[in-house]
Design a protein around this motif. Sequence first.
Motif, PDB file in Angstrom:
ATOM      1  N   GLU A 189      -3.690   6.062  -0.243  1.00 19.12           N
ATOM      2  CA  GLU A 189      -3.041   7.361  -0.356  1.00 19.12           C
ATOM      3  C   GLU A 189      -1.910   7.399  -1.383  1.00 19.12           C
ATOM      4  O   GLU A 189      -1.386   8.467  -1.687  1.00 19.12           O
ATOM      5  CB  GLU A 189      -2.478   7.784   1.011  1.00 19.12           C
ATOM      6  N   ILE A 190      -1.500   6.217  -1.904  1.00 17.79           N
ATOM      7  CA  ILE A 190      -0.392   6.159  -2.857  1.00 17.79           C
ATOM      8  C   ILE A 190      -0.955   5.982  -4.253  1.00 17.79           C
ATOM      9  O   ILE A 190      -1.585   4.964  -4.561  1.00 17.79           O
ATOM     10  CB  ILE A 190       0.589   5.011  -2.531  1.00 17.79           C
ATOM     11  N   GLU A 191      -0.720   6.953  -5.101  1.00 20.28           N
ATOM     12  CA  GLU A 191      -1.287   6.920  -6.438  1.00 20.28           C
ATOM     13  C   GLU A 191      -0.734   5.750  -7.259  1.00 20.28           C
ATOM     14  O   GLU A 191       0.469   5.541  -7.341  1.00 20.28           O
ATOM     15  CB  GLU A 191      -0.985   8.241  -7.165  1.00 20.28           C
ATOM     16  N   GLY A 192      -1.631   4.974  -7.840  1.00 23.83           N
ATOM     17  CA  GLY A 192      -1.242   3.907  -8.751  1.00 23.83           C
ATOM     18  C   GLY A 192      -0.822   2.611  -8.088  1.00 23.83           C
ATOM     19  O   GLY A 192      -0.409   1.670  -8.774  1.00 23.83           O
ATOM     20  N   VAL A 193      -0.904   2.514  -6.758  1.00 25.09           N
ATOM     21  CA  VAL A 193      -0.488   1.301  -6.042  1.00 25.09           C
ATOM     22  C   VAL A 193      -1.640   0.843  -5.151  1.00 25.09           C
ATOM     23  O   VAL A 193      -2.135   1.619  -4.329  1.00 25.09           O
ATOM     24  CB  VAL A 193       0.767   1.544  -5.185  1.00 25.09           C
ATOM     25  N   SER A 194      -2.050  -0.413  -5.293  1.00 29.46           N
ATOM     26  CA  SER A 194      -3.186  -0.913  -4.522  1.00 29.46           C
ATOM     27  C   SER A 194      -2.786  -1.856  -3.399  1.00 29.46           C
ATOM     28  O   SER A 194      -3.523  -2.004  -2.418  1.00 29.46           O
ATOM     29  CB  SER A 194      -4.185  -1.628  -5.441  1.00 29.46           C
ATOM     30  N   THR A 195      -1.611  -2.510  -3.511  1.00 25.46           N
ATOM     31  CA  THR A 195      -1.149  -3.422  -2.465  1.00 25.46           C
ATOM     32  C   THR A 195       0.358  -3.298  -2.294  1.00 25.46           C
ATOM     33  O   THR A 195       1.079  -2.988  -3.252  1.00 25.46           O
ATOM     34  CB  THR A 195      -1.478  -4.900  -2.776  1.00 25.46           C
ATOM     35  N   ILE A 196       0.837  -3.542  -1.091  1.00 24.09           N
ATOM     36  CA  ILE A 196       2.281  -3.532  -0.856  1.00 24.09           C
ATOM     37  C   ILE A 196       2.946  -4.674  -1.604  1.00 24.09           C
ATOM     38  O   ILE A 196       4.060  -4.549  -2.111  1.00 24.09           O
ATOM     39  CB  ILE A 196       2.597  -3.600   0.667  1.00 24.09           C
TER      40      ILE A 196
END
Length: 363
Positions: free
Chosen positions: A222-229
């Motif tokens: 759901e967070i654009e441009g981020v795949s992992t914390i």
Amino acid sequence: MRTTTITATAFTTAAIKAAAGLMAGAATVGGGAAQAQTMTGYHIGNSLTWDARPFAMGDYAAANSGATLSTGYHINCSRSLNEIWASPGQTCVDAVPEFGLFESALATMELDYVTLQPFPAGNATLGSDTQVIIDMQSLLAEQPANADTPIYIYQAWGAPNFMRGPAFHEPVENDDATVMSFAQNYFDHLYDRVSAAVPAEVMLIPAGRVIDTIADSIERDEIEGVSTIWGGFYRDQIHMSYELGRCVASATVASVVLNQPPFGMHETWFEVYDDEILYPVETYIQLEWIIWDVISSDPRTGVSPCLADTNRDGGVDAADFNAWVLAFNRGWSAADQNGDGAVNPADFNAWVLNTRIAREEGC
């Protein structure tokens, strides 16, 4: 803060009358004292407090509502609260000269808030953290003007594997001997203990829970441009990344201590960060909404959950319309009622809608 240059007179007479009618005869939802426009704060902790950039709090205050906020800090890297208390002369970041180290700042300066950050080092336990915060509040109260100064317990975050494993959500014993951890339940107990033990108001800054909620959103893509914390928010096993991680930590702290929604705070962060921005603006807007959802749903933060409460006095009434017009004309982010990172006429319609929600649902 992006803004459209118009004045309040640009609103139609019908729109103004609609706002007046919405407010006329309406009972105030909530109540309380208006936020002071000049504030002084002090932050105590280690590098996780430094990750929240306490020196930038004044920038957020000015951009959000035109307030003036001066901040000092006592940063002792890798140390727990009991170690900081036991070694008051030791720091890893130079103190602000006007404030000095914590012993002097708490006992002599007039402060509007103090943040305290527990950390799992130096044999820290639930008992020791409780006692040190009690002792810090007692020191603070030596300055008569600080008798009612609120204490903010800064709930930081653990390593990525801790935050994404079961440990963050597992219950811990409410016992003096419980070893300090970043578990949510640890801070629940600490908050309750300190609240029962000190005469001042106690608040919670749930930065750890914000990070946990963001991680959930990343897993749902759901967070654009981020795949992992890990890749987006950490620079090592404990510290926040220089761009997104520190932005979130800083905006969370600022939103709570200023009692303001975080919308548009990324604009201030871009100035504080002073480096190439690698993520789209939409990513920061998404993160600000997550911060807002977490802090506005937890009464322990002390944040008014009503977006229409523009003057942040705990109620929604006609004064909030005047406050919104002022914020709009100054381009302050407090006027951003729809949380899109911009201040423009659409926010007036959003303010009317948020006011209606406040009246009907009581926030």
